[in-house]
Structure formats: structure tokens, C-alpha cells
Design an enzyme around this catalytic site. Structure first.
Site, PDB file in Angstrom:
ATOM      1  N   TYR A 150       0.830  -1.199   0.000  1.00  0.00           N
ATOM      2  CA  TYR A 150       0.000   0.000   0.000  1.00  0.00           C
ATOM      3  C   TYR A 150       0.870   1.257   0.000  1.00  0.00           C
ATOM      4  O   TYR A 150       1.674   1.454   0.911  1.00  0.00           O
ATOM      5  CB  TYR A 150      -0.903  -0.043   1.228  1.00  0.00           C
ATOM      6  CG  TYR A 150      -1.614   1.235   1.581  1.00  0.00           C
ATOM      7  CD1 TYR A 150      -2.439   1.879   0.679  1.00  0.00           C
ATOM      8  CD2 TYR A 150      -1.486   1.773   2.864  1.00  0.00           C
ATOM      9  CE1 TYR A 150      -3.104   3.046   1.023  1.00  0.00           C
ATOM     10  CE2 TYR A 150      -2.153   2.936   3.224  1.00  0.00           C
ATOM     11  CZ  TYR A 150      -2.962   3.571   2.299  1.00  0.00           C
ATOM     12  OH  TYR A 150      -3.615   4.721   2.650  1.00  0.00           O
ATOM     13  N   ASP A 235      -0.828  -5.757   9.701  1.00  0.00           N
ATOM     14  CA  ASP A 235      -1.979  -4.964   9.284  1.00  0.00           C
ATOM     15  C   ASP A 235      -3.072  -5.935   8.856  1.00  0.00           C
ATOM     16  O   ASP A 235      -2.950  -6.609   7.835  1.00  0.00           O
ATOM     17  CB  ASP A 235      -1.574  -4.050   8.123  1.00  0.00           C
ATOM     18  CG  ASP A 235      -2.710  -3.162   7.630  1.00  0.00           C
ATOM     19  OD1 ASP A 235      -3.854  -3.649   7.531  1.00  0.00           O
ATOM     20  OD2 ASP A 235      -2.457  -1.981   7.342  1.00  0.00           O
ATOM     21  N   ILE A 237      -6.480  -5.017   8.488  1.00  0.00           N
ATOM     22  CA  ILE A 237      -7.677  -4.180   8.353  1.00  0.00           C
ATOM     23  C   ILE A 237      -8.694  -4.722   7.360  1.00  0.00           C
ATOM     24  O   ILE A 237      -9.825  -4.238   7.315  1.00  0.00           O
ATOM     25  CB  ILE A 237      -7.307  -2.728   7.982  1.00  0.00           C
ATOM     26  CG1 ILE A 237      -6.737  -2.645   6.563  1.00  0.00           C
ATOM     27  CG2 ILE A 237      -6.330  -2.148   8.989  1.00  0.00           C
ATOM     28  CD1 ILE A 237      -6.519  -1.213   6.099  1.00  0.00           C
ATOM     29  N   LYS A 275     -12.493  -0.542   6.431  1.00  0.00           N
ATOM     30  CA  LYS A 275     -12.699  -1.470   5.315  1.00  0.00           C
ATOM     31  C   LYS A 275     -13.766  -2.515   5.642  1.00  0.00           C
ATOM     32  O   LYS A 275     -14.660  -2.783   4.842  1.00  0.00           O
ATOM     33  CB  LYS A 275     -11.386  -2.161   4.963  1.00  0.00           C
ATOM     34  CG  LYS A 275     -10.208  -1.226   4.777  1.00  0.00           C
ATOM     35  CD  LYS A 275     -10.461  -0.156   3.734  1.00  0.00           C
ATOM     36  CE  LYS A 275      -9.246   0.754   3.580  1.00  0.00           C
ATOM     37  NZ  LYS A 275      -9.463   1.830   2.599  1.00  0.00           N
TER      38      LYS A 275
END
Length: 485
Positions: A150, A235, A237, A275
Site C-alpha cells: 500500500y 496490518d 484491516i 474497510k
């Protein structure tokens, strides 16, 4: 900005650490200058660079209508206004932390439990990531990050902390799998450059790939960080965006429950509701650490980016409703699976393939066969055509530090069915146009070698300026793209 203005401001204020000189922001500017609307601007740019879940808002709205007391700004909930509106300390409402801990467990199949006392809130995942880096690293220290990753990490982890990111180069030849060899190479390269590595950051499910790390890979990662005595930041998410259980999502929390050698003080999870629930505007970020010192430090730092008590109150009420949560997770997964199927099948009709995935709000689209040549320069040329001619805001793989040109991230959940149909129609029309048009090979216009069947619309985040100057990223700073009618 004039020289005199620069003199009056800090280096952070006058620097380019935020990364606005990148294809990501250029694409957003193109969309903002000429946004698509079905009736007001049908020839505008369609926003496919936003990883947002808009497919299940009706479920949320239905719950809110049934539970007006969940908001302190309604006649049913106003009696609690005073208690919620007055000062709240940075621990957060107990009901909020309990509800988030339970939701995290449910979204991971209830195979693992989370301690509410380890829940630390922050202003979205952006704030959560930065907070963790502030706790774990000093300026100049580095985190290993598998590619593609990302682009916002270049801003979130580096801009204000002074930390560095060292790419772990993953190859398309093995579907970008994270390997021990790649980790070792990145770690040794950092050591050779006298860079102190403090941790490894992994994203699971992956953004931008939409893939899931298997149990074997996760065990290998834990073994690696344990041997090196560096931190592991996970991460997660996109944990509840898994729309197929083949393979199933496995949290790092499950791995460290096993009989595996691991210093739990090195394990930290970043989570958010942006998300999984589609609430990016609520700015609900979470740090969950197994390290007591990190929990305490993050909690103090959270004063700079707390979640509003009104938001906490609403979220606590919603996520405490087990019937609603179970229904939402199942129905949201069904809708994501259907949209993914429709979108990828539409692309396949014009010979566009995507990396096989079963999570996330996007696909990793393969347009290598459409490049004039296998270079990042050719990738940028193709991207500009998609922005200016096809009028779709997408981002090139090089902005995600991808090791090979020709990959694009395309989001599919941030629009209604009608808009998606328009996007697919534009892609099909563009492909057919280029099939019907024969152009001499000597010409270097955009039609030359493009057999484009571009149906991927979503490329969320892109590369930040400092990483563009990284020796691992061949992408130059892009010129400002302006989409025209």
C-alpha cells in the site's frame, strides 16, 4: 512556495514527505477536476482509486433506523448526551473496547480471543501505524515491507517519524509470495547499508493483492522475526472482507497461540473499521499489542488522535448486537463475492486476467500483455491513457513498489452496479476500438500496441515521493495528470 515562506516553516511543512507528487494524487486530481455523474457528467472520470466498501450500507442504515437510541443526537438517545459529551480519557469507553474486541474475534471465526484492555484506539489505521512506529523505532531505523505494498505506508510510517522502509522484493513468478529468501535478502541488504532494522510489516489480507497469507508462511514469518529479534506489525484491516474461505483467513493471533517459539512482546496488530464495516469517515483505528510497554505508550500517544466519544458510543451499541454482526459479516461477504465474480468475469471477456484472490475490495489486474515494452515507462504511458482516454482513475503497480511492470490495482466495491456497468462498458469499447484500429508500428501514439481490455477500476493508494527515489522503485515522479472531456 517562495524561499522566504520556506524559511518561516519547518522541514516537514516544506518537504515532500507526504508524497503528493505521485500517480496516486495525480489520479485523484483528475477525478476531482472531472468527476463522473450519471446525469450531470456522464463523460467524467470514474473513481476507481478508492478502496472503500459501499456494498452493504443498507444493512447499516437499517440497523440505525431500528436503534435510534444508539445516537446521542436523537430524541431516543439524548438522555445520554451529557455523559458521552463530557471529557473521556484516552482509554476509551469500556463498552467500545469490549465491542471491538468481540468483533475482531468474530471476523476471525472466533478462533481467537482479544483482550479489551489491550485495545488502543487511534484516528484510523493511518494514525495507528504511525503510533506503532513512534513506539518501536527511532529516526533512521527501518521496517521491512514485502512488495507490492500500500503506497500510503510511505507516508504513514515515514513522514513524521523519520523511519525508513526497506522493500522485500516479491516476484510475480510465484504470485508475489513472501519467502524466507526474500526476507533474508532485504534484511542483509539493510545491514550492509548500516540501517538498523526494527521490524517487519505485513498486510494480511494483502493490499493490493487481495490474497491471504497461509499458515506455513505466517509461521515462517514468526520464526524469522524471532530469530532476528525484531518486531512484527500485522496490518489486518481487511480481515472481514474475505469473501471465500478457500483459503481461509488466518490471523497472526492464531499463529502465536500455537506451540511455536515466539516472543509475544514482538507481536502487534493494526486494525480499523474503515474497510470491514465501510466506515472510513469515522476514523476508527486500533492498535492491539501483546507488549505491555507498547500498549501503555500507544495509549498515551493516542491523545493526539482519539476516536470521538459519540462515535465510540454508536459503534459500541452496533457491534454489541450479535445478531446484526453475524448477519452483516455473512451478507457482506456474499455481496463482495458476487461483485468480484461479476467484475473479473467482465474483464475475462476481453482477455484481461487478475491474480487469484478471495479478499479485499480490489483486484490485482494483469495488463503486461498490453505494454509496448516490458518497462515501467511503458506502464506509465498506459496508465495515462486509462486516465485521459478511458476516464478511469486507476494506479500503476509501480506505485505499489511492484517488481514487475504491467500490474494495476483496481477497486470494485466503491460504486453502485450502474457505475460499474459504465466502467466495464468503457473498457470493452476501448478494447474493441484498439482491435479494429490498425496503426503502423512506427507510430508511437497510444493506440500503437494496446490491446487493452481494461476493466479494473480500482487502484487505491499509490506511491509516495520518498519511495519513488528508492533504488527499489524505478518509477519517476509523475507529471500532473489532468483529465479532459
Amino acid at each position: 512556495m517562495t524561499r522566504n515562506q520556506q524559511h518561516l516553516l519547518s522541514k516537514i511543512a516544506t518537504g515532500n514527505g507526504h508524497g503528493e507528487n505521485s500517480p496516486y494524487f495525480d489520479g485523484w486530481k483528475a477525478f476531482e477536476d472531472n468527476p463522473f455523474h450519471h446525469t450531470k457528467n456522464p463523460n467524467g472520470v470514474i473513481q476507481m482509486g478508492l478502496a472503500e466498501n459501499q456494498l452493504s450500507f443498507d444493512l447499516i442504515q437499517e440497523w440505525i433506523l431500528k436503534h435510534p437510541e444508539a445516537s446521542i443526537c436523537t430524541s431516543e438517545g439524548v438522555n445520554n448526551f451529557r455523559d458521552i459529551a463530557i471529557f473521556q480519557d484516552y482509554h476509551g469507553l469500556p463498552e467500545f473496547r469490549n465491542a471491538v474486541a468481540n468483533f475482531m474475534a468474530k471476523s476471525r471465526g472466533n478462533r481467537v480471543r482479544f483482550d479489551p484492555d489491550r485495545i488502543v484506539m487511534s484516528g484510523g489505521a493511518t494514525g495507528a501505524h504511525e503510533m506503532v512506529v513512534f513506539c518501536l523505532a527511532d529516526p533512521g531505523d527501518a521496517f521491512l515491507v514485502p512488495t507490492p505494498y500500500y503506497p500510503g505506508f510511505d507516508r504513514d510510517l515515514r513522514w513524521r517519524t523519520g523511519a525508513q522502509l526497506v522493500p522485500v522484493v516479491c516476484e510475480s513468478s510465484n504470485n508475489f509470495k513472501v519467502t524466507r529468501e526474500a526476507l533474508e535478502a532485504a534484511y542483509e541488504g539493510a545491514q550492509d547499508a548500516n540501517i538498523r532494522v526494527k521490524g517487519l510489516l505485513i498486510t494480511n489480507p494483502s493490499n493490493p493483492l487481495g490474497t491471504i497469507l497461509d499458515k506455513e508462511t505466517l509461521r515462517m514469518v514468526v520464526s524469522f522475526i524471532n530469530e532476528k529479534s525484531i518486531h512484527l506489525v500485522c496490518d489486518e484491516i481487511y480481515a472481514a472482507t474475505v469473501f471465500s474461505t478457500q483459503p481461509d483467513f488466518i490471523s497472526i493471533a492464531e499463529i502465536i497461540q500455537e506451540e511455536i517459539e515466539c516472543n509475544h512482546d514482538l507481536i502487534h496488530i493494526v486494525y480499523s473499521l474503515s474497510k470491514d464495516l465501510g466506515f472510513p469517515g469515522f476514523r476508527v483505528g486500533i492498535v492491539y499489542s501483546y507488549n505491555d510497554a507498547v500498549v501503555n505508550c500507544c495509549r498515551k500517544m493516542s491523545s493526539f488522535g482519539l476516536v470521538s466519544s459519540q462515535t465510540q458510543y454508536l459503534i459500541a451499541s452496533m457491534l454489541s448486537d450479535d445478531e446484526f454482526v453475524n448477519k452483516f459479516i455473512a451478507e457482506n461477504a456474499r455481496r463482495l463475492a458476487n461483485r468480484h465474480k461479476v467484475f473479473t468475469e467482465g474483464l475475462a471477456q476481453v482477455d484481461i486476467g487478475c491474480l487469484k484472490s478471495n479478499a479485499g475490495l480490489f483486484v490485482w489486474m494483469d495488463l503486461r500483455h498490453l505494454l509496448k515494452e516490458q518497462t515501467f515507462k511503458a506502464e506509465m504511458e498506459l496508465w495515462k491513457v486509462i486516465i485521459n482516454k478511458v476516464k478511469l482513475n486507476v494506479s500503476p503497480g509501480s506505485s505499489f513498489h511492484c517488481s514487475a511492470p504491467g500490474w494495476f490495482r483496481v477497486c470494485f466495491a466503491n460504486m453502485d452496479d450502474k457505475t460499474m456497468d459504465v466502467a466495464l462498458t468503457r473498457i470493452v469499447a476501448f478494447v474493441h476500438q484498439n482491435k479494429e484500429t490498425t496503426v503502423p508500428m512506427k507510430k508511437k501514439c497510444w493506440q500503437t500496441n494496446l490491446r487493452l481490455s481494461f476493466s479494473s477500476r480500482r487502484v487505491d493508494d499509490i506511491m509516495m515521493a520518498q519511495c519513488m527515489s528508492s533504488p527499489h522503485s524505478p518509477l519517476p515522479q509523475s507529471p500532473l495528470v489532468r483529465a479532459r472531456n
